[in-house]
Motif scaffolding. Sequence first.
Motif, mmCIF file in Angstrom:
data_model
loop_
_atom_site.group_PDB
_atom_site.id
_atom_site.type_symbol
_atom_site.label_atom_id
_atom_site.label_comp_id
_atom_site.label_asym_id
_atom_site.label_seq_id
_atom_site.Cartn_x
_atom_site.Cartn_y
_atom_site.Cartn_z
ATOM 1 N N GLU A 52 0.855 -1.234 0.023
ATOM 2 C CA GLU A 52 -0.035 -0.084 -0.018
ATOM 3 C C GLU A 52 0.898 1.401 0.116
ATOM 4 O O GLU A 52 0.489 2.346 -0.780
ATOM 5 N N ALA A 53 2.069 1.246 0.840
ATOM 6 C CA ALA A 53 2.863 2.438 0.940
ATOM 7 C C ALA A 53 3.447 2.466 -0.649
ATOM 8 O O ALA A 53 3.651 3.874 -0.983
ATOM 9 N N ALA A 54 4.026 1.547 -1.271
ATOM 10 C CA ALA A 54 4.559 1.662 -2.137
ATOM 11 C C ALA A 54 3.826 2.008 -3.608
ATOM 12 O O ALA A 54 4.273 2.765 -4.324
ATOM 13 N N HIS A 55 2.610 1.721 -3.564
ATOM 14 C CA HIS A 55 1.969 1.948 -4.674
ATOM 15 C C HIS A 55 0.586 2.851 -4.582
ATOM 16 O O HIS A 55 0.266 3.603 -5.624
ATOM 17 N N PHE A 56 0.003 3.062 -3.320
ATOM 18 C CA PHE A 56 -0.908 4.091 -3.134
ATOM 19 C C PHE A 56 -0.131 5.423 -2.359
ATOM 20 O O PHE A 56 -0.841 6.299 -2.160
ATOM 21 N N GLY A 57 0.933 5.095 -2.130
ATOM 22 C CA GLY A 57 1.820 6.230 -1.109
ATOM 23 C C GLY A 57 1.293 6.580 0.252
ATOM 24 O O GLY A 57 1.491 7.633 0.759
ATOM 25 N N ASP A 58 0.803 5.515 0.749
ATOM 26 C CA ASP A 58 0.297 5.747 2.413
ATOM 27 C C ASP A 58 1.350 5.963 3.294
ATOM 28 O O ASP A 58 2.412 5.348 3.052
ATOM 29 N N ALA A 59 1.487 6.948 3.953
ATOM 30 C CA ALA A 59 2.540 7.331 4.794
ATOM 31 C C ALA A 59 2.457 6.316 6.003
ATOM 32 O O ALA A 59 3.670 5.939 6.702
ATOM 33 N N ASP A 60 1.579 5.673 6.500
ATOM 34 C CA ASP A 60 1.499 4.729 7.502
ATOM 35 C C ASP A 60 0.149 3.855 7.490
ATOM 36 O O ASP A 60 -0.583 4.132 6.527
ATOM 37 N N VAL A 61 0.185 3.123 8.585
ATOM 38 C CA VAL A 61 -0.962 2.325 8.633
ATOM 39 C C VAL A 61 -2.171 3.031 8.758
ATOM 40 O O VAL A 61 -3.457 2.381 8.057
ATOM 41 N N ALA A 62 -2.138 3.715 9.627
ATOM 42 C CA ALA A 62 -3.193 4.786 9.769
ATOM 43 C C ALA A 62 -3.982 5.128 8.465
ATOM 44 O O ALA A 62 -5.355 5.141 7.961
ATOM 45 N N ALA A 63 -3.083 5.700 7.520
ATOM 46 C CA ALA A 63 -3.686 6.358 6.316
ATOM 47 C C ALA A 63 -4.100 5.021 5.191
ATOM 48 O O ALA A 63 -5.281 5.384 4.582
ATOM 49 N N THR A 64 -3.421 3.877 5.478
ATOM 50 C CA THR A 64 -4.148 2.559 4.766
ATOM 51 C C THR A 64 -5.672 2.383 5.125
ATOM 52 O O THR A 64 -6.527 2.305 4.449
ATOM 53 N N ILE A 65 -5.562 2.316 6.500
ATOM 54 C CA ILE A 65 -7.032 2.230 7.015
ATOM 55 C C ILE A 65 -8.011 3.166 6.630
ATOM 56 O O ILE A 65 -9.066 2.880 6.285
ATOM 57 N N ALA A 66 -7.402 4.407 6.693
ATOM 58 C CA ALA A 66 -8.518 5.615 6.443
ATOM 59 C C ALA A 66 -8.764 5.487 4.800
ATOM 60 O O ALA A 66 -10.173 5.838 4.365
ATOM 61 N N ASP A 101 1.750 -5.999 8.503
ATOM 62 C CA ASP A 101 2.923 -5.215 8.395
ATOM 63 C C ASP A 101 4.303 -6.028 8.771
ATOM 64 O O ASP A 101 5.116 -5.494 9.383
ATOM 65 N N GLY A 102 4.128 -7.242 8.271
ATOM 66 C CA GLY A 102 5.487 -8.015 8.426
ATOM 67 C C GLY A 102 5.765 -8.256 10.030
ATOM 68 O O GLY A 102 4.973 -8.642 10.626
ATOM 69 N N PRO A 103 7.066 -8.265 10.256
ATOM 70 C CA PRO A 103 7.526 -8.498 11.581
ATOM 71 C C PRO A 103 6.992 -7.326 12.611
ATOM 72 O O PRO A 103 7.310 -7.562 13.653
ATOM 73 N N LYS A 104 6.335 -6.174 12.134
ATOM 74 C CA LYS A 104 5.759 -4.978 12.905
ATOM 75 C C LYS A 104 4.399 -5.502 13.355
ATOM 76 O O LYS A 104 3.853 -4.673 14.180
ATOM 77 N N GLY A 105 3.880 -6.445 12.967
ATOM 78 C CA GLY A 105 2.805 -6.957 13.473
ATOM 79 C C GLY A 105 1.450 -6.342 12.562
ATOM 80 O O GLY A 105 1.560 -6.107 11.434
ATOM 81 N N VAL A 106 0.193 -6.561 13.181
ATOM 82 C CA VAL A 106 -1.043 -6.573 12.367
ATOM 83 C C VAL A 106 -1.870 -5.348 13.151
ATOM 84 O O VAL A 106 -2.064 -5.397 14.280
ATOM 85 N N SER A 141 -8.973 -3.025 12.113
ATOM 86 C CA SER A 141 -10.171 -2.024 12.271
ATOM 87 C C SER A 141 -11.465 -2.648 11.734
ATOM 88 O O SER A 141 -11.639 -2.727 10.837
ATOM 89 N N PHE A 142 -12.290 -2.783 12.946
ATOM 90 C CA PHE A 142 -13.315 -3.487 12.743
ATOM 91 C C PHE A 142 -14.795 -2.754 13.207
ATOM 92 O O PHE A 142 -14.670 -2.325 14.448
ATOM 93 N N GLY A 143 -15.505 -2.258 12.228
ATOM 94 C CA GLY A 143 -16.606 -1.659 12.569
ATOM 95 C C GLY A 143 -16.227 -0.386 13.396
ATOM 96 O O GLY A 143 -15.479 0.295 13.163
#
Length: 305
Positions: A198-212, A226-231, A234-236
Motif C-alpha cells: 500500500e505504501a509503495a503503490h498508493f503512497g500511504d504514509a503509515d498504517v493509519a493512512a491505509t485504514i483511512a 505489516d510483516g514483523p511489525k505486526g497487524v 479496524s473492525f466496525g
Amino acid sequence: MAGKLLSIGECMVELMQAEGDLLRKGYAGDTFNTAYYARTFLPADWSVDYLTAVGTDTVSGEMLAFIEKTGVGTTQIRRVEGRSPGLYMIHLKEGERSFSYWRSVSAAKTLADDADHLRAAIEGSDIIVFSGITLAILAPSAAETLLSELRRAKAAGKSVVFDPNIRPRLWDDKQYMLDTISAGARSASLVMPSFDDEAAHFGDADVAATIARYRGLGVYNIVVKDGPKGVTLSFGDAPLQFVPSANVDKIVDTTSAGDSFNGAFLARYAVDGDPVKAAGFAASAAATVIQHHGALVSRDKLPSA
C-alpha cells in the motif's frame, strides 16, 4: 456452525529449488494457498472450494488431483480446451523470494467467462475470497463480471474478503491497477492489505493512512499486515487493535506468509468471531510457515487449530 468458503483465483505449477540443480514441482497461488490454510484450520463441518479454470492437459489433471488431496473442493473448477496452468519458479536468497513466471496461456484467465457458473458458485457460499492477482489476470470485462457478482454477494450479507496483493508486473497500466484494486475493495466486506504494498503503490504514509483510505471506499473491516511489525485491526466502530507478530527463530522462505495468515485468520474468525484472537493465531501460523520451504507447509508442522 457449518459454512462454505469459496476462494477464487489462479493455482499455478510451482517449481522450487532442491539440492544441486534439481527442481521440485508443486502447486500454489495466493488464493489457493489461502484456501489450503483455511481448510487446514477450519472444522470438518465447513467446506472449502476453489474456483478457477484449468486445461484438459496432463498437468491440469495432476493439479486437480493434488487440490482434491488437500481437502479443497474442485467442483467449481472448469476445464478449458487449449489452455494449461500457469507456471512459476521461486528464487531464494537469504530467505527472501523472487519469481519468474510463464502464464500466457493460463486457463485461469477465463475463470469469469461463464457468468452463470460464477454466480451460482458465489451464491452457494458464505465466505468468498479473492485478491488483486485474481483481478490482474482477467481481461477488464471479465474483472467487471467478477466484481459485479461480488458486489451482489456483499449486498446480500455474505462475507467478501479481498487481499489487494499488488503485483505491478501483472498490470499493463498503473492507474488501471490502482482503480481496479480500489474497485475490488469496494466489493468487499473485509480487506486484508499488506502495508508495504500500500505504501509503495498508493503512497500511504503509515498504517493509519491505509485504514483511512479503505474506510473511505466503504470498507469497515480491515486487517493491515505489516510483516514483523505486526497487524493492525479496524473492525466496525471498535477502536483500532494491534496484534504483534510471532517470534521467528530463522526465516527460511517467506513464500505464502500473507496467504497463510489470511487462511488461518479466516478459519478462526469464522468459528468464534473474534478478530483479535484470530489475528494472534494467524500470526503464529504465518511464523511457522516462513520457517519452512514452499508455499504449502504440511499440516503436521503447523499449530493446532
